[in-house]
Design a protein around this motif. Structure first.
Motif, PDB file in Angstrom:
ATOM      1  N   LYS A  79       0.856  -1.180   0.000  1.00 48.01           N
ATOM      2  CA  LYS A  79       0.000   0.000   0.000  1.00 48.01           C
ATOM      3  C   LYS A  79       0.896   1.236   0.000  1.00 48.01           C
ATOM      4  O   LYS A  79       2.021   1.207   0.490  1.00 48.01           O
ATOM      5  N   LEU A  80       0.355   2.320  -0.523  1.00 42.99           N
ATOM      6  CA  LEU A  80       1.149   3.533  -0.696  1.00 42.99           C
ATOM      7  C   LEU A  80       1.707   4.038   0.629  1.00 42.99           C
ATOM      8  O   LEU A  80       2.890   4.392   0.726  1.00 42.99           O
ATOM      9  N   ASP A  81       0.887   4.064   1.680  1.00 39.69           N
ATOM     10  CA  ASP A  81       1.348   4.559   2.984  1.00 39.69           C
ATOM     11  C   ASP A  81       2.442   3.671   3.553  1.00 39.69           C
ATOM     12  O   ASP A  81       3.416   4.153   4.149  1.00 39.69           O
ATOM     13  N   ASP A  82       2.289   2.336   3.381  1.00 34.66           N
ATOM     14  CA  ASP A  82       3.312   1.407   3.874  1.00 34.66           C
ATOM     15  C   ASP A  82       4.622   1.620   3.134  1.00 34.66           C
ATOM     16  O   ASP A  82       5.708   1.595   3.739  1.00 34.66           O
ATOM     17  N   MET A  83       4.535   1.837   1.835  1.00 26.94           N
ATOM     18  CA  MET A  83       5.743   2.041   1.043  1.00 26.94           C
ATOM     19  C   MET A  83       6.477   3.295   1.496  1.00 26.94           C
ATOM     20  O   MET A  83       7.712   3.308   1.603  1.00 26.94           O
ATOM     21  N   LYS A  84       5.731   4.346   1.808  1.00 30.21           N
ATOM     22  CA  LYS A  84       6.359   5.587   2.272  1.00 30.21           C
ATOM     23  C   LYS A  84       7.125   5.352   3.571  1.00 30.21           C
ATOM     24  O   LYS A  84       8.247   5.832   3.746  1.00 30.21           O
ATOM     25  N   ARG A  85       6.516   4.596   4.503  1.00 29.12           N
ATOM     26  CA  ARG A  85       7.179   4.334   5.793  1.00 29.12           C
ATOM     27  C   ARG A  85       8.420   3.467   5.614  1.00 29.12           C
ATOM     28  O   ARG A  85       9.449   3.689   6.248  1.00 29.12           O
ATOM     29  N   ILE A  86       8.320   2.463   4.751  1.00 34.05           N
ATOM     30  CA  ILE A  86       9.455   1.579   4.499  1.00 34.05           C
ATOM     31  C   ILE A  86      10.619   2.357   3.901  1.00 34.05           C
ATOM     32  O   ILE A  86      11.772   2.215   4.324  1.00 34.05           O
ATOM     33  N   VAL A  87      10.322   3.181   2.919  1.00 33.13           N
ATOM     34  CA  VAL A  87      11.358   3.987   2.263  1.00 33.13           C
ATOM     35  C   VAL A  87      12.041   4.905   3.277  1.00 33.13           C
ATOM     36  O   VAL A  87      13.269   5.036   3.298  1.00 33.13           O
ATOM     37  N   GLU A  88      11.242   5.521   4.136  1.00 28.45           N
ATOM     38  CA  GLU A  88      11.802   6.434   5.134  1.00 28.45           C
ATOM     39  C   GLU A  88      12.758   5.707   6.078  1.00 28.45           C
ATOM     40  O   GLU A  88      13.849   6.202   6.370  1.00 28.45           O
ATOM     41  N   ARG A  89      12.387   4.508   6.540  1.00 25.34           N
ATOM     42  CA  ARG A  89      13.205   3.769   7.496  1.00 25.34           C
ATOM     43  C   ARG A  89      14.476   3.225   6.848  1.00 25.34           C
ATOM     44  O   ARG A  89      15.557   3.262   7.442  1.00 25.34           O
TER      45      ARG A  89
END
Length: 378
Positions: free
Chosen positions: A292-302
């Motif tokens: 999901k888009l929100d999950d991808m954003k969090r993964i990329v940030e970490r």
């Protein structure tokens, strides 16, 4: 869950003991050096203490009991239910406001562009991208017919400007693969190893740092043996550093890592330490197109902690949403290097081409636009 400590003269000896007693599904929780014997700590022998765990099958009579993890989850859930309810209510309100704004936006658009906007929403293209693009199309063309080949050409040309791709230079490359569990790092590594070894005749070596799962190294060893590629295993950052020095004469060294939870600070710290030991000049962040888009954003940030240089997108064959091709550079600032579309090694991987990816997105957007009814505009 069964947890047990093992003391052995080497990590490899400990792994053999763990595999024999706990089986292939065992997970390494921690490892450290200890000293035994000697006099007041002098002259003792160094051993490795490894803690491993394996999930036990529940017996029928145990069905009413909870494992420790379940108890903790239940306690945490009961104490946070009220807070979660409040956040859920806020989230619902925000989503309702967003939907009202979307509906209002569509109602001000000509019919064709309204349907194209709907198609971009269905392909989960970021709002800031789709609204900016729609405003540009309205200003330049007034309206567009979703059934027109000319519209497909126009959209494809616009998406090409948004899809960022780049195949890195693999000369004397030390390539690190990072990402969450089950995303396809090991399979992607094997596909590229076959390409470099078989097609490009490079001298390739593999180093695996995935020692969390007992069977992980064995899976990669099978690929390495088939391709006649040397493979090494490192259990600590120090060992990783030594192994990289030993493999310095190879054209390309591909380094696999265990899947890490982006929500686990300890695991991310361990990954950062391993990355510093390997000193890669290319780091692939491997992302599933199922995210999901929100999950991808969090993964990329970490995962930014390990300074990825390129993106590999996997599981294209398992999704019908391709907005990721457009979104990913906006989210990460990084180019797409490769896309995988199946499990076959080495076939199901291709170098990212902006024109091809843009055409895929444009085609799917227009498919949704053509199938949308007038109710989508209301």
């Amino acid at each position: 869950m069964k947890i047990k400590k093992y003391v052995a003269e080497s990590i490899r000896e400990a792994m053999i003991m763990i595999r024999r007693e706990l089986g292939e599904n065992a997970v390494i929780l921690s490892s450290r050096r200890i000293k035994k014997g000697g006099f007041f700590g002098i002259g003792g022998k160094t051993y490795f203490e490894v803690t491993a765990a394996v999930e036990e099958e529940r017996k029928k009579e145990e069905n009413t009991s909870y494992r420790l993890q379940e108890i903790l989850v239940k306690n945490r859930q009961s104490s946070n239910d009220n807070i979660k309810g409040e956040f859920d209510e806020i989230k619902r309100t925000i989503n309702e406001i967003k939907q009202m704004l979307v509906t209002e936006k569509r109602q001000t658009l000509p019919e064709g562009l309204s349907k194209i906007l709907y198609g971009m929403e269905k392909q989960e293209i970021l709002p800031e991208i789709r609204y900016k693009l729609i405003d540009f199309l309205k200003m330049k063309f007034g309206d567009l017919d979703p059934n027109s080949n000319e519209t497909f050409k126009i959209l494809s040309e616009q998406f090409v400007n948004l899809v960022k791709t780049n195949a890195p230079d693999f000369k004397n490359a030390k390539v690190l693969f990072v990402g969450t569990t089950g995303v396809g790092k090991t399979t992607s590594l094997a596909k590229l190893a076959a390409r470099f070894k078989i097609d490009e005749k490079k001298r390739v070596a593999i180093l695996t740092l995935d020692t969390y799962r007992i069977a992980a190294a064995e899976q990669l060893k099978i690929y390495a043996d088939i391709m006649d590629i040397p493979m090494k295993i490192a259990y600590t950052p120090k060992e990783a550093e030594y192994e990289m020095m030993a493999l310095k004469d190879y054209d390309i060294v591909l380094v696999d890592t265990a899947g890490r939870s982006h929500q686990n600070d300890l695991q991310m710290s361990e990954l950062r330490a391993l990355s510093e030991a390997v000193k890669p000049n290319i780091t692939f962040l491997v992302l599933s197109m199922n995210y999901k888009l929100d999950d991808m954003k969090r993964i990329v940030e970490r995962f930014s902690a390990v300074k990825p240089t390129h993106i590999i997108l996997t599981k294209m064959d398992e999704t019908s949403v391709y907005g990721t091709f457009v979104n990913i550079s906006e989210i990460t600032g990084l180019p797409i290097a490769f896309v995988t579309n199946g499990q076959r090694v080495p076939d199901d991987i291709f170098e990212a081409n902006p024109v091809e990816l843009a055409r895929i997105v444009a085609g799917e957007v227009l498919n949704h636009a053509r199938s949308s009814g007038t109710s989508e505009k209301e």
